[in-house]
Design a protein around this motif. Sequence first.
Motif, short mmCIF file in Angstrom:
data_model
loop_
_atom_site.label_atom_id
_atom_site.label_comp_id
_atom_site.label_asym_id
_atom_site.label_seq_id
_atom_site.Cartn_x
_atom_site.Cartn_y
_atom_site.Cartn_z
N VAL A 32 0.84 -1.20 0.00
CA VAL A 32 0.00 0.00 0.00
C VAL A 32 0.87 1.25 0.00
O VAL A 32 0.63 2.21 -0.74
N MET A 33 1.94 1.21 0.80
CA MET A 33 2.82 2.36 0.88
C MET A 33 3.47 2.63 -0.48
O MET A 33 3.57 3.76 -0.94
N MET A 34 3.92 1.55 -1.11
CA MET A 34 4.60 1.68 -2.40
C MET A 34 3.63 2.20 -3.47
O MET A 34 3.97 3.10 -4.25
N VAL A 35 2.45 1.59 -3.51
CA VAL A 35 1.47 2.03 -4.49
C VAL A 35 1.20 3.51 -4.32
O VAL A 35 1.16 4.28 -5.28
N GLY A 116 -3.28 6.75 1.24
CA GLY A 116 -2.28 5.69 1.27
C GLY A 116 -1.62 5.58 2.63
O GLY A 116 -1.50 4.49 3.19
N GLU A 117 -1.23 6.72 3.19
CA GLU A 117 -0.61 6.71 4.51
C GLU A 117 -1.54 6.10 5.54
O GLU A 117 -1.15 5.27 6.34
N PHE A 118 -2.79 6.55 5.47
CA PHE A 118 -3.76 6.08 6.45
C PHE A 118 -3.86 4.57 6.40
O PHE A 118 -3.78 3.88 7.41
N HIS A 119 -4.01 4.04 5.18
CA HIS A 119 -4.23 2.60 5.08
C HIS A 119 -2.99 1.81 5.42
O HIS A 119 -3.08 0.75 6.05
N SER A 120 -1.81 2.31 5.04
CA SER A 120 -0.63 1.52 5.38
C SER A 120 -0.39 1.55 6.90
O SER A 120 -0.04 0.53 7.50
N LEU A 121 -0.63 2.71 7.51
CA LEU A 121 -0.49 2.76 8.97
C LEU A 121 -1.46 1.78 9.63
O LEU A 121 -1.12 1.08 10.60
N LEU A 122 -2.67 1.72 9.10
CA LEU A 122 -3.67 0.82 9.66
C LEU A 122 -3.21 -0.63 9.53
O LEU A 122 -3.34 -1.43 10.47
N MET A 123 -2.61 -0.95 8.37
CA MET A 123 -2.13 -2.33 8.18
C MET A 123 -1.02 -2.65 9.17
O MET A 123 -0.99 -3.74 9.76
N PHE A 124 -0.11 -1.70 9.39
CA PHE A 124 0.98 -1.97 10.33
C PHE A 124 0.42 -2.13 11.75
O PHE A 124 0.86 -2.99 12.51
N ALA A 125 -0.56 -1.28 12.06
CA ALA A 125 -1.17 -1.41 13.39
C ALA A 125 -1.80 -2.80 13.54
O ALA A 125 -1.67 -3.45 14.58
N THR A 126 -2.44 -3.26 12.45
CA THR A 126 -3.07 -4.58 12.50
C THR A 126 -2.02 -5.67 12.71
O THR A 126 -2.21 -6.59 13.52
N ALA A 127 -0.92 -5.54 11.97
CA ALA A 127 0.15 -6.53 12.14
C ALA A 127 0.64 -6.53 13.58
O ALA A 127 0.88 -7.59 14.18
N GLY A 128 0.77 -5.33 14.16
CA GLY A 128 1.20 -5.24 15.56
C GLY A 128 0.23 -5.96 16.47
O GLY A 128 0.64 -6.72 17.36
N SER A 149 1.32 0.72 18.71
CA SER A 149 1.16 2.03 19.36
C SER A 149 1.65 3.15 18.46
O SER A 149 0.98 4.17 18.32
N ILE A 150 2.82 2.95 17.84
CA ILE A 150 3.36 4.05 17.05
C ILE A 150 2.43 4.38 15.89
O ILE A 150 2.14 5.54 15.59
N ALA A 151 1.90 3.32 15.24
CA ALA A 151 0.95 3.57 14.16
C ALA A 151 -0.29 4.30 14.70
O ALA A 151 -0.80 5.22 14.07
N LEU A 155 -2.15 7.83 13.75
CA LEU A 155 -3.55 7.85 13.29
C LEU A 155 -4.39 8.82 14.12
O LEU A 155 -5.24 9.53 13.59
N ALA A 156 -4.13 8.87 15.43
CA ALA A 156 -4.93 9.75 16.29
C ALA A 156 -4.74 11.20 15.90
O ALA A 156 -5.67 12.00 16.03
#
Lengths: 520, 517
Positions: A32-35, A116-128, A149-151, A155-156
Amino acid sequence: MNSFLALQFTPPDVSFALIAPELIICVVGVVVMMVDAFARPNQRWVTGSISLAGLLAGAAATIWLWLSWDGASQAFNGMIVLDELRLGFTLVFLIVSALTVLISMVWVENEKLPAGEFHSLLMFATAGMMLMASGGDLVILFLGLEILSIATYVLAGFRRTDVRSNESSLKYFILGSLSSAFLLYGIALTYGATATIGGLPGTTNVAEIARRLNDAQYPPLLFAGAAMMLVGFGFKIATAPFHIWTPDVYEGAPTPVTAFMAAGPKAAGFAAFMRVFVFGFPFAAAASKTISGELHSAWVSVLVVLAIMTMTIGNIAAIVQNNVKRMLAYSSIAHAGYALVGFIAAGAASGVEQRNAAITAVTFYLLTYAVMNFGAFAVVQLIARAGDRRTEVEDYNGIGFRSPALALTLSLFLLSLLGTPLTAGFIGKILVFRAALEQGYVILVVIGVLNTAISAYYYLRLIIVMFFRERTTSWMAPPIPASIAIALVITVAGVLYLGLFPGQVINALQAKPIVTMSLR
Amino acid sequence: MRQHLLTVLILLPLLGVLVSVGYSFAPSRQDFHYKWIALAVTTFTFALSLLLVGGVGAAEFRFEENVNWIGAIGARYHLGVDGISLWLVVLTTLLMPIAILSSWTSIAKRQLSYYVFLLLLESAMIGVFVSLDLLLFYLFFEASLVPMFFLIGIWGGERRIYAAIKFFIYTAVGSLLMLVGIIALYFIYGTFDYAAILAAMSAQTTLLSPNAEFWLFLAFAFAFCIKVPLFPLHTWLPDAHTEAPTAGSVILAGVLLKMGTYGLLRFNLGLFPSMSRQFAWIMITLAVIGIIYGALLAMVQPDVKRLVAYSSVSHMGFVVLGLFSFTEFGMQGALYQMLNHGVSTGALFLFVGFIYERRHTRLITDFGGLATPMPWFSTLFVFASLSSIGLPFLNGFVGEFLIMLGAWTSNAIQHPWIVTMLAATGVIWAAVYMLWMLQRVVFGKTNPTNATLPDLNAREIGLLLPLLILMLVMGVFPRPFLDRSKASVEAVRARVAAPPTGGSFAGNSSRVLRVAP
């Protein structure tokens, strides 16, 4: 033999199958980040669709793991474990994340935010979050927590031009870092304490900690470490008295992010919290004056007090709120209290089967909470409009018969949060209270149901405002975009399905017996 | 069809809901069609419910349905009807079309939602009376709150919001504690099934410890006593009754209050007989206080509807008194009085609704001399009031007489004659407040603003007729009603009146409920 030498001669314990869901989500995050960086899509929904597809793939991998289950297993030298605690929670996280994508789709568009940023951050948060459920080692748990947490801090504060959003992000960051520090210190102390007299160095492996409790070299350190970790996790799942940050952060954060924070990270916190305490400091007969027995009875008693405080403070503070998001924030504190009741039951259970049932109860509770909470926030977001402006209770005055569809769905979610029969919330409450009663916590359960009665007041208040009052100012029904409509249909169906026919889901969560983690 | 009759009865109103909602999307919809849909559905439900009457007579449950519902937590979908629940189901289905007819012209706004809530309420109420699974019972018991909450809150009077929330929270507190009791019972008996628990208790395979039975009795009794309402817990009732729309008051008085006494009879007396015996004197004392206190308060109310509401407190006191007398007369009378109260007080609320619709006031002082402009209204109103007072040959007399006969011969308490004499004063007070109210409302000098009030129309007389006929029939020929319920009531009585050794708890039980960890 020195364990470091032994490690060099054994082949590395790698199993990609076991971390397939996490891998998929991480890869999707990077994609997502790359796209976003190179393809620069004009359409904002592109990255959202990729994320949704990735979440589906992750869910498929999880279900594959579930179906090919043949007992608990682990990989990476116990860093990653596969047991039922993990799978149930992993699905909850994926559902939470998918719902977040759905309800945020239009919001990102309208607010002209970088999708894009929003969705990639969300994905990383999910992975966490997923790592927090699958980690069998304190280090992995901490790693997952930090990724999450960092993601979430970012987001907040995602609405950069909004002061409230900035305040929310900063508060969350400072207090979150503080709690992370507590947690890390606790982990370090536990590591130190579990060094044995026999000369073995300390350990951060949860199963190993459980085995070493009774011949720990520095028992007082162990208690201190457990207490520190309890405070750290308590911050993350917002139990009283560590809940002070919650209302401000939830109120200021953009509504879809609030919905995410109230359901996802909280459930992840519960997963890790239960992993460490239920499995790391497991049940031991209190009568025997062993270290493990004393530690166990100590943390269970502390949790009982915390649960009572959390439920009561959350509900009573929610009564006086005039901002709907703030009210839902306090309600989420109260719900953490109800889930803690199930957690306590899991901790106090002496048999594997009872513990299994209690963990299922907590998982199911958090699942239902995620579904109804998302539904409620989706409607709140629609009514709040751009910039989250209309979130006061007054803004809901008399909209019941102007926008009957929205008002009725919101009422359904509120009734479910209240725990009215025929909705998901009812079955969730039954399960956790049942688990606690089985362990004999009658007083705790009575306090729980009395709190439910208190909560009726503020949930009903919103329904009253919507339906029983007449609107004096003009009201334009907000348009309902397709993605939010899908999210609402899913959540409404979920609330009714989990409320009327929860049998299959409970069975699925319970079907696999939890094998104790002492495998090695 | 016959073996699924109870499910059909529960689902029919829901079908009506679906039809109404579906119809609201029709392009040529007319608002006044909703009430016709609701009327048709409820009338049909009533007709079907009459099929139950022929099948019930013995003590065991009939029309049973028992399938698995949520296997993981052991909840079953278990329905059945016996002599105790039979008439309450029929009362529910009878009052519904009447309630809908009574709203024919008075409800002008938001008709779709109004009739949808009424139909939902009917489903839930039928469900309460026929559930034989404790969790299912709780589910319907609690589910009946929500539609009533909306009915009071949206279509109620001035202080409707206060009344609605008070109603909801009062009842919710009680029922939530009952939920804890239900789950505790589950852990002791391994099932939510009422019949199975009762069988295990009767066979003395699993017995409760006295301590456990004490708390369980309290948990159940608290929920039901709020619903009845018994004396110190009654304060929600006058507000809810007064603020509710007419149909809401009729249903509230006619059916919802009966859920409390039904629960006491079915669950408290049935499941916890030993504790019921020990609590009998407390319950009877509270009931007698309620009878007299309710009557005295009714006397001084300036508002007709509030007066009828307080008279409910008094009448329901009689029911509780009869239940805890543990005699056949008393308990049969109590069951009979539940039906009487539904019929008579339901009718009284209808009358209050009629004059409110005409004058938009309920204050007694605003009326007077209605007999001249409204002869039909006055005649029928007096008739219904006399039934409520308990005039011989009308239904109220049979019930109250049986209850007092039962209370006098009861050995549940010492000196039962004192209690009976005190309760009997309630009948006198009833005559005082009702007749005094009639004198001020119906007779006397006609107030000029009331001189032109139109009399009851055909619809209003028509919807009253079934109730008025029932008052007379039940007053002179109670046998068919009492015969059907006799065996079931006797079964409960035999259990609750048995000597202590045959009760529910033994000295040392294998599973003792821990109160604290």
